[in-house]
Design a protein around this motif. Structure first.
Motif, short mmCIF file in Angstrom:
data_model
loop_
_atom_site.label_atom_id
_atom_site.label_comp_id
_atom_site.label_asym_id
_atom_site.label_seq_id
_atom_site.Cartn_x
_atom_site.Cartn_y
_atom_site.Cartn_z
N ASP A 1 0.81 -1.22 0.00
CA ASP A 1 0.00 0.00 0.00
C ASP A 1 0.85 1.27 0.00
O ASP A 1 0.36 2.34 -0.36
CB ASP A 1 -0.93 0.03 1.22
N CYS A 2 2.10 1.17 0.43
CA CYS A 2 2.97 2.36 0.53
C CYS A 2 3.79 2.59 -0.74
O CYS A 2 4.37 3.66 -0.90
CB CYS A 2 3.92 2.21 1.71
N ARG A 3 3.83 1.63 -1.63
CA ARG A 3 4.74 1.73 -2.78
C ARG A 3 4.51 2.94 -3.65
O ARG A 3 5.44 3.48 -4.25
CB ARG A 3 4.72 0.45 -3.60
N LEU A 4 3.26 3.39 -3.75
CA LEU A 4 2.98 4.56 -4.59
C LEU A 4 3.41 5.87 -3.93
O LEU A 4 3.43 6.91 -4.58
CB LEU A 4 1.49 4.61 -4.94
N LYS A 5 3.77 5.82 -2.66
CA LYS A 5 4.23 7.01 -1.94
C LYS A 5 5.75 7.04 -1.81
O LYS A 5 6.30 7.88 -1.13
CB LYS A 5 3.60 7.04 -0.55
N MET A 6 6.42 6.08 -2.44
CA MET A 6 7.86 5.96 -2.35
C MET A 6 8.55 7.19 -2.94
O MET A 6 8.15 7.69 -3.98
CB MET A 6 8.32 4.71 -3.10
N SER A 7 9.57 7.67 -2.25
CA SER A 7 10.36 8.80 -2.73
C SER A 7 11.81 8.35 -2.86
O SER A 7 12.36 7.75 -1.94
CB SER A 7 10.24 9.95 -1.73
N THR A 8 12.41 8.60 -4.00
CA THR A 8 13.80 8.21 -4.24
C THR A 8 14.60 9.42 -4.72
O THR A 8 14.02 10.41 -5.19
CB THR A 8 13.89 7.11 -5.32
#
Length: 72
Positions: free
Chosen positions: A44-51
């Motif tokens: 559920d968090c993958r779309l909020k990932m920041s790189t």
């Protein structure tokens, strides 16, 4: 080993197969070589990932990559 989600900083429990999802960034010319990551992440968090590569992803050079990693 305790896996912590890169986004929400909460514990990531292994699925029923004993795996956790890891996300990262690879270069299109070497899709199996991580440029950034891999880091554990809840689905559920993958779309909020920041790189550090966010502004370059999709430009033709870098791509988001994921895989299921055995939780040890």
């Amino acid at each position: 080993m305790d896996h912590v989600c890169e986004v929400c900083k909460e514990h990531v429990a292994p699925d029923r197969r004993g795996k956790v999802r890891v996300e990262g960034v690879t270069h299109r010319s070497a899709p199996k070589a991580w440029v950034w990551g891999p880091v554990p992440c809840h689905p559920d968090c993958r779309l909020k990932m920041s790189t550090p590569y966010d502004d370059q992803i999709g430009s033709g050079d870098y791509q988001l990559t994921w895989q299921d990693m055995t939780a040890i």
